[in-house]
Design a protein around this motif. Structure first.
Motif, PDB file in Angstrom:
ATOM      1  N   ARG A  17      -7.565  -4.269   7.617  1.00  0.00           N
ATOM      2  CA  ARG A  17      -8.492  -4.006   6.517  1.00  0.00           C
ATOM      3  C   ARG A  17      -8.946  -2.557   6.527  1.00  0.00           C
ATOM      4  O   ARG A  17      -8.947  -1.886   5.493  1.00  0.00           O
ATOM      5  CB  ARG A  17      -9.710  -4.935   6.636  1.00  0.00           C
ATOM      6  N   ASP A  18      -9.288  -2.055   7.702  1.00  0.00           N
ATOM      7  CA  ASP A  18      -9.772  -0.678   7.800  1.00  0.00           C
ATOM      8  C   ASP A  18      -8.707   0.331   7.383  1.00  0.00           C
ATOM      9  O   ASP A  18      -9.016   1.334   6.738  1.00  0.00           O
ATOM     10  CB  ASP A  18     -10.275  -0.386   9.217  1.00  0.00           C
ATOM     11  N   VAL A  19      -7.445   0.078   7.731  1.00  0.00           N
ATOM     12  CA  VAL A  19      -6.359   0.970   7.305  1.00  0.00           C
ATOM     13  C   VAL A  19      -6.226   0.932   5.780  1.00  0.00           C
ATOM     14  O   VAL A  19      -6.088   1.971   5.128  1.00  0.00           O
ATOM     15  CB  VAL A  19      -5.022   0.586   7.977  1.00  0.00           C
ATOM     16  N   LEU A  20      -6.302  -0.259   5.216  1.00  0.00           N
ATOM     17  CA  LEU A  20      -6.150  -0.392   3.762  1.00  0.00           C
ATOM     18  C   LEU A  20      -7.326   0.199   3.000  1.00  0.00           C
ATOM     19  O   LEU A  20      -7.143   0.787   1.939  1.00  0.00           O
ATOM     20  CB  LEU A  20      -5.969  -1.870   3.393  1.00  0.00           C
ATOM     21  N   LEU A  57      -0.383   6.818   5.683  1.00  0.00           N
ATOM     22  CA  LEU A  57       0.422   5.679   6.101  1.00  0.00           C
ATOM     23  C   LEU A  57       1.804   5.776   5.472  1.00  0.00           C
ATOM     24  O   LEU A  57       1.943   6.082   4.288  1.00  0.00           O
ATOM     25  CB  LEU A  57      -0.253   4.370   5.680  1.00  0.00           C
ATOM     26  N   ALA A  58       2.842   5.522   6.264  1.00  0.00           N
ATOM     27  CA  ALA A  58       4.210   5.579   5.759  1.00  0.00           C
ATOM     28  C   ALA A  58       5.047   4.515   6.455  1.00  0.00           C
ATOM     29  O   ALA A  58       4.704   4.033   7.528  1.00  0.00           O
ATOM     30  CB  ALA A  58       4.808   6.958   6.004  1.00  0.00           C
ATOM     31  N   LEU A  59       6.140   4.188   5.808  1.00  0.00           N
ATOM     32  CA  LEU A  59       7.105   3.246   6.344  1.00  0.00           C
ATOM     33  C   LEU A  59       8.375   4.025   6.635  1.00  0.00           C
ATOM     34  O   LEU A  59       8.941   4.656   5.743  1.00  0.00           O
ATOM     35  CB  LEU A  59       7.368   2.142   5.315  1.00  0.00           C
ATOM     36  N   CYS A  60       8.803   4.019   7.878  1.00  0.00           N
ATOM     37  CA  CYS A  60      10.009   4.751   8.265  1.00  0.00           C
ATOM     38  C   CYS A  60      11.218   4.033   7.687  1.00  0.00           C
ATOM     39  O   CYS A  60      11.465   2.871   7.987  1.00  0.00           O
ATOM     40  CB  CYS A  60      10.115   4.843   9.789  1.00  0.00           C
ATOM     41  N   ASP A  61      11.966   4.740   6.863  1.00  0.00           N
ATOM     42  CA  ASP A  61      13.106   4.136   6.193  1.00  0.00           C
ATOM     43  C   ASP A  61      14.420   4.524   6.843  1.00  0.00           C
ATOM     44  O   ASP A  61      15.484   4.377   6.240  1.00  0.00           O
ATOM     45  CB  ASP A  61      13.101   4.518   4.715  1.00  0.00           C
ATOM     46  N   ALA A  76       0.820  -1.220   0.000  1.00  0.00           N
ATOM     47  CA  ALA A  76       0.000   0.000   0.000  1.00  0.00           C
ATOM     48  C   ALA A  76       0.849   1.264   0.000  1.00  0.00           C
ATOM     49  O   ALA A  76       0.403   2.308  -0.479  1.00  0.00           O
ATOM     50  CB  ALA A  76      -0.946   0.006   1.194  1.00  0.00           C
ATOM     51  N   VAL A  77       2.079   1.184   0.524  1.00  0.00           N
ATOM     52  CA  VAL A  77       2.961   2.354   0.525  1.00  0.00           C
ATOM     53  C   VAL A  77       4.036   2.250  -0.561  1.00  0.00           C
ATOM     54  O   VAL A  77       5.034   2.973  -0.524  1.00  0.00           O
ATOM     55  CB  VAL A  77       3.602   2.612   1.922  1.00  0.00           C
TER      56      VAL A  77
END
Length: 188
Positions: free
Chosen positions: A135-138, A145-149, A78-79
């Motif tokens: 499911r609710d987030v998607l 929504l983010a992924l800390c890199d 999703a991200v």
């Protein structure tokens, strides 16, 4: 004796706390749920969307990891960090179907409560509700929504401002230090 991890929460949101049971040390992913004791510890600390089961087993750990891994891959997709996989959606859908619920009227106007259909095992109900949180987030649109890199992180978080690149100040500091050291070694 197993070392039980300490839990630091970024979001307090069950879906993200669920998938953030995988962390990074450097660029290596580390599994934090390795035993019933680890899962027990997580259940004690987490914001759970269902009552906590009294006891967890090795089977519960395997079931937890299967649903968590599918959720992790879907959120990464999703991200933009991987491909969407129909097999992963099926794993989440199976978890949801294992403990179907109805929304019933609550004790006062404007209140509804989720009630399981039948009598699922407490752990089955918990996994179904965790799958529902993912499911609710998607479905809600993962725009924030983010992924800390940052090196050593890899945790999901919700951006509080549009240009937020890291989950928090410590990760931002680590990323800037790594970038600075990268420039220094490239110049020599």
């Amino acid at each position: 004796m197993d070392d039980v991890p300490s839990w630091s929460w970024l979001e307090g949101r069950p879906a993200l706390d669920f998938v953030n049971t995988v962390i990074r040390r450097g660029w290596t992913e580390i599994e934090l749920i390795r035993s019933p004791a680890d899962l027990d510890s997580w259940l004690d600390a987490a914001a759970l969307p269902a009552p906590r089961p009294a006891k967890v087993t090795a089977r519960d750990v395997a079931d937890f990891l299967a649903v968590r891994d599918a959720a992790l891959r879907l959120l990464r997709a999703a991200v933009g960090q991987g491909a969407w996989d129909a097999g992963d959606t099926e794993v989440l859908n199976e978890a949801l179907a294992a403990a179907p619920e109805v929304l019933a009227l609550g004790d006062e106007p404007g209140v509804v409560e989720a009630r399981p259909v039948g009598s699922p095992r407490p752990f089955t109900l918990l996994l179904a509700r965790l799958a529902g949180e993912v499911r609710d987030v998607l479905v809600a649109g993962p725009a924030e929504l983010a992924l800390c890199d940052a090196p050593g992180c890899g945790q999901f978080f919700f951006r509080r401002r549009p240009n937020q690149a890291w989950c928090g100040t410590p990760c931002g500091n680590r990323a800037r230090v790594a970038r600075h050291h990268g420039r220094g070694s490239a110049a020599t």
